[in-house]
Design a protein around this motif. Structure first.
Motif, PDB file in Angstrom:
ATOM      1  N   UNK A 134       0.858  -1.188   0.000  1.00 51.82           N
ATOM      2  CA  UNK A 134       0.000   0.000   0.000  1.00 51.82           C
ATOM      3  C   UNK A 134       0.896   1.241   0.000  1.00 51.82           C
ATOM      4  N   UNK A 135       1.241   1.677  -1.166  1.00 48.20           N
ATOM      5  CA  UNK A 135       2.057   2.884  -1.302  1.00 48.20           C
ATOM      6  C   UNK A 135       1.331   3.844  -2.242  1.00 48.20           C
ATOM      7  N   UNK A 136       1.541   5.158  -2.103  1.00 44.36           N
ATOM      8  CA  UNK A 136       0.993   6.068  -3.114  1.00 44.36           C
ATOM      9  C   UNK A 136       1.700   5.838  -4.452  1.00 44.36           C
ATOM     10  N   UNK A 137       0.971   6.063  -5.534  1.00 42.87           N
ATOM     11  CA  UNK A 137       1.545   5.824  -6.865  1.00 42.87           C
ATOM     12  C   UNK A 137       2.746   6.742  -7.101  1.00 42.87           C
ATOM     13  N   UNK A 138       3.884   6.147  -7.468  1.00 42.99           N
ATOM     14  CA  UNK A 138       5.082   6.942  -7.727  1.00 42.99           C
ATOM     15  C   UNK A 138       4.919   7.809  -8.970  1.00 42.99           C
ATOM     16  N   UNK A 139       4.202   7.287  -9.978  1.00 43.33           N
ATOM     17  CA  UNK A 139       3.963   8.088 -11.185  1.00 43.33           C
ATOM     18  C   UNK A 139       3.244   9.373 -10.813  1.00 43.33           C
ATOM     19  N   UNK A 140       2.235   9.229  -9.926  1.00 41.79           N
ATOM     20  CA  UNK A 140       1.485  10.409  -9.494  1.00 41.79           C
ATOM     21  C   UNK A 140       2.398  11.388  -8.761  1.00 41.79           C
ATOM     22  N   UNK A 141       3.276  10.844  -7.919  1.00 47.42           N
ATOM     23  CA  UNK A 141       4.160  11.720  -7.145  1.00 47.42           C
ATOM     24  C   UNK A 141       5.176  12.444  -8.034  1.00 47.42           C
ATOM     25  N   UNK A 142       5.652  11.752  -9.062  1.00 47.37           N
ATOM     26  CA  UNK A 142       6.715  12.313  -9.905  1.00 47.37           C
ATOM     27  C   UNK A 142       6.136  13.272 -10.952  1.00 47.37           C
ATOM     28  N   UNK A 143       4.850  13.042 -11.318  1.00 47.60           N
ATOM     29  CA  UNK A 143       4.277  13.755 -12.454  1.00 47.60           C
ATOM     30  C   UNK A 143       4.437  15.282 -12.392  1.00 47.60           C
ATOM     31  N   UNK A 144       4.199  15.960 -11.248  1.00 46.87           N
ATOM     32  CA  UNK A 144       4.287  17.416 -11.278  1.00 46.87           C
ATOM     33  C   UNK A 144       5.673  17.941 -11.642  1.00 46.87           C
ATOM     34  N   UNK A 145       6.736  17.202 -11.316  1.00 48.16           N
ATOM     35  CA  UNK A 145       8.074  17.743 -11.550  1.00 48.16           C
ATOM     36  C   UNK A 145       8.778  17.110 -12.753  1.00 48.16           C
ATOM     37  N   UNK A 146       8.134  16.137 -13.407  1.00 42.90           N
ATOM     38  CA  UNK A 146       8.807  15.464 -14.523  1.00 42.90           C
ATOM     39  C   UNK A 146       9.187  16.415 -15.667  1.00 42.90           C
ATOM     40  N   UNK A 147       8.321  17.374 -16.064  1.00 45.17           N
ATOM     41  CA  UNK A 147       8.729  18.262 -17.162  1.00 45.17           C
ATOM     42  C   UNK A 147       9.906  19.163 -16.790  1.00 45.17           C
ATOM     43  N   UNK A 148      10.134  19.366 -15.474  1.00 47.78           N
ATOM     44  CA  UNK A 148      11.213  20.258 -15.068  1.00 47.78           C
ATOM     45  C   UNK A 148      12.563  19.762 -15.563  1.00 47.78           C
ATOM     46  N   UNK A 149      12.690  18.435 -15.713  1.00 46.14           N
ATOM     47  CA  UNK A 149      13.962  17.896 -16.196  1.00 46.14           C
ATOM     48  C   UNK A 149      14.265  18.448 -17.585  1.00 46.14           C
ATOM     49  N   UNK A 150      13.236  18.517 -18.420  1.00 44.30           N
ATOM     50  CA  UNK A 150      13.444  19.094 -19.745  1.00 44.30           C
ATOM     51  C   UNK A 150      13.576  20.603 -19.691  1.00 44.30           C
ATOM     52  N   UNK A 151      12.755  21.256 -18.869  1.00 45.07           N
ATOM     53  CA  UNK A 151      12.768  22.716 -18.794  1.00 45.07           C
ATOM     54  C   UNK A 151      14.135  23.228 -18.352  1.00 45.07           C
ATOM     55  N   UNK A 152      14.810  22.477 -17.492  1.00 45.20           N
ATOM     56  CA  UNK A 152      16.100  22.922 -16.972  1.00 45.20           C
ATOM     57  C   UNK A 152      17.105  23.178 -18.084  1.00 45.20           C
ATOM     58  N   UNK A 153      16.960  22.466 -19.212  1.00 47.23           N
ATOM     59  CA  UNK A 153      17.982  22.567 -20.259  1.00 47.23           C
ATOM     60  C   UNK A 153      17.591  23.541 -21.362  1.00 47.23           C
TER      61      UNK A 153
END
Lengths: 292, 176
Positions: A134-153
């Motif tokens: 019973x863990x919160x979905x990691x995809x859900x947790x990562x989703x808000x910051x995932x585009x930042x990886x691209x935005x940084x560059x």
């Protein structure tokens, strides 16, 4: 320029149209190839105009070279051998498709996009592997910051060798940053949607936070540089939300449907701030993010 | 396969297509350039630069200005490169230009005549003074601008304009 244009004539019907039904006789071609003097201008014009449009006469001319003009033939061999050494060293203009893509993405973006997709994929893999716990979905947790990886560059001196040219171009500024951001979102958001649907995290829950973080990085980027802004926002989210909710093994309140109105208000505010400060993206001196 | 298709394949980096294009068009281009420039070194340089430009920029070939013809495109590049080479040389050496070989001669090739230009205009061309004919050839046949014609012939721009005007008047009179 056509002769009729040169003469300014309107009564073109009187003159026969420049189409040669027949071919140039071989003897004439041989004299032309040999560079023989004594060609009447009209004959010279006729021959040259015809050669430009007739492959077979050009072939005959090429055959005539060996016999009637050995100098030209040796010149051709010389140029051919020089070309053979020069061609591999010559840089080529990129094909149209690649030029079109380059208008939307800085050259170093690909590696960062691949990394963003890899993070999403890893989160998806962990979700699927640990679905019994019973863990919160990691995809859900990562989703808000995932585009930042691209935005940084998107806007950095180190990753774009032509950054000085880019910043001096007429389209530089907020417009170009937004366009590149859109390119990142077009890649990352569909991947997140697919991964989210696979583990039951619908886009309705993470899309607004995702947009808020992306726009927030752009606003913060005006002050401290886009790379640092993306990095600090990502770090804050990881330390403040992802880690505690993993430890507590429950979905954070911020990603519950109840908090969506706050996210939307927040996004609007950030968008307004971005608009108000849009001039900060033009000009080198007021663009600290371009300092390495 | 025609030259336009070859150029499109060159644009995709096809080296064999480039060799084929060179094999087909270079004799014609060399002869035409040698009739305009007596110095073989310059012609060789111009040829090399032209084909390098084709290799580099084949992706840009749209054929818009030359009616879709790859050969016409090739000639446009070569003519411009020739003018550039002559300009460079005249700046370096201030050497006099090689006169174009164009002595007034009786039309010996009557059989090819009439098919393209028509008898009246052919005769009118032959009656023109040689310097007027040179201007006409550079501007009409080779598609050069006034400035480029001036460099090619080694005369001031104003002279080119005057000669073009005189040639125009003479031809109009002969045709009317």
């Amino acid at each position: 320029m056509r002769l009729a244009t040169f003469l300014g004539r309107r009564d073109r019907a009187r003159k026969p149209v420049a189409v040669a039904p027949d071919h140039v006789p071989r003897a004439v071609l041989a004299r032309y190839a040999a560079g023989a003097p004594g060609f009447g201008t009209d004959a010279l014009w006729t021959v040259e105009a015809h050669l430009e449009s007739c492959p077979s006469c050009r072939g005959v001319l090429a055959e005539a070279l060996e016999r009637y003009s050995p100098e030209t033939a040796s010149l051709l061999n010389l140029v051919g051998s020089r070309l053979a050494t020069e061609l591999p060293r010559t840089a080529r203009m990129p094909a149209r498709r690649r030029r079109r893509v380059a208008r939307w993405a800085p050259p170093g973006l690909w590696a960062w996009l691949v990394m963003a997709l890899a993070v999403v994929g890893a989160a998806l893999g962990l979700d699927v592997a640990g679905s019994s716990r019973v863990l919160p979905s990691l995809v859900l947790l990562v989703a808000p910051v995932a585009p930042l990886i691209g935005v940084a560059s998107l806007w950095s001196t180190g990753l774009d060798p032509a950054h000085e040219l880019v910043v001096a171009s007429p389209r530089a500024g907020l417009y170009m940053v937004l366009r590149r951001t859109l390119a990142v979102l077009i890649v990352v958001v569909p991947a997140l949607t697919v991964a989210g649907l696979a583990v039951g995290a619908s886009p309705a829950r993470w899309l607004l936070p995702c947009l808020a973080f992306t726009a927030g990085a752009l606003v913060l980027g005006e002050l401290i540089g886009l790379g640092w802004a993306a990095f600090s926002l990502g770090l804050a989210w990881t330390a403040g939300v992802i880690a505690p909710s993993l430890l507590a093994a429950r979905t954070p309140l911020l990603l519950e449907p109840a908090s969506l109105p706050y996210w939307s208000g927040f996004t609007v505010l950030i968008g307004l701030a971005l608009l108000l400060r849009r001039d900060a993206y033009t000009g080198l001196r007021s663009a600290p993010w371009f300092v390495r | 396969m025609d030259e336009e298709q070859l150029v499109r394949r060159v644009a995709r980096g096809d080296r064999d297509a480039f060799d084929e294009l060179y094999r087909r068009t270079s004799p014609w281009l060399a002869v035409r350039l040698r009739r305009r420039c007596a110095d073989d070194d310059v012609v060789a340089d111009v040829m090399q630069e032209t084909y390098l430009a084709v290799w580099r920029a084949a992706a840009a070939f749209a054929g818009a200005g030359v009616g879709g013809s790859a050969v016409g495109w090739l000639w446009t590049i070569a003519a411009r490169r020739l003018v550039d080479a002559l300009r460079r040389r005249s700046r370096d050496a201030r050497a006099p230009h090689a006169a174009l070989p164009m002595p007034p001669a009786p039309p010996a090739e009557d059989e090819v005549l009439g098919t393209v230009l028509g008898d009246e205009i052919g005769a009118a061309l032959n009656r023109l003074a040689p310097e007027l004919r040179q201007v006409l050839q550079a501007m009409v046949l080779d598609g050069l601008t006034v400035r480029e014609t001036a460099v090619l012939l080694g005369v001031p721009e104003g002279t080119v304009k005057t000669r073009a005007r005189r040639a125009r008047i003479a031809l109009r009179e002969a045709l009317s």
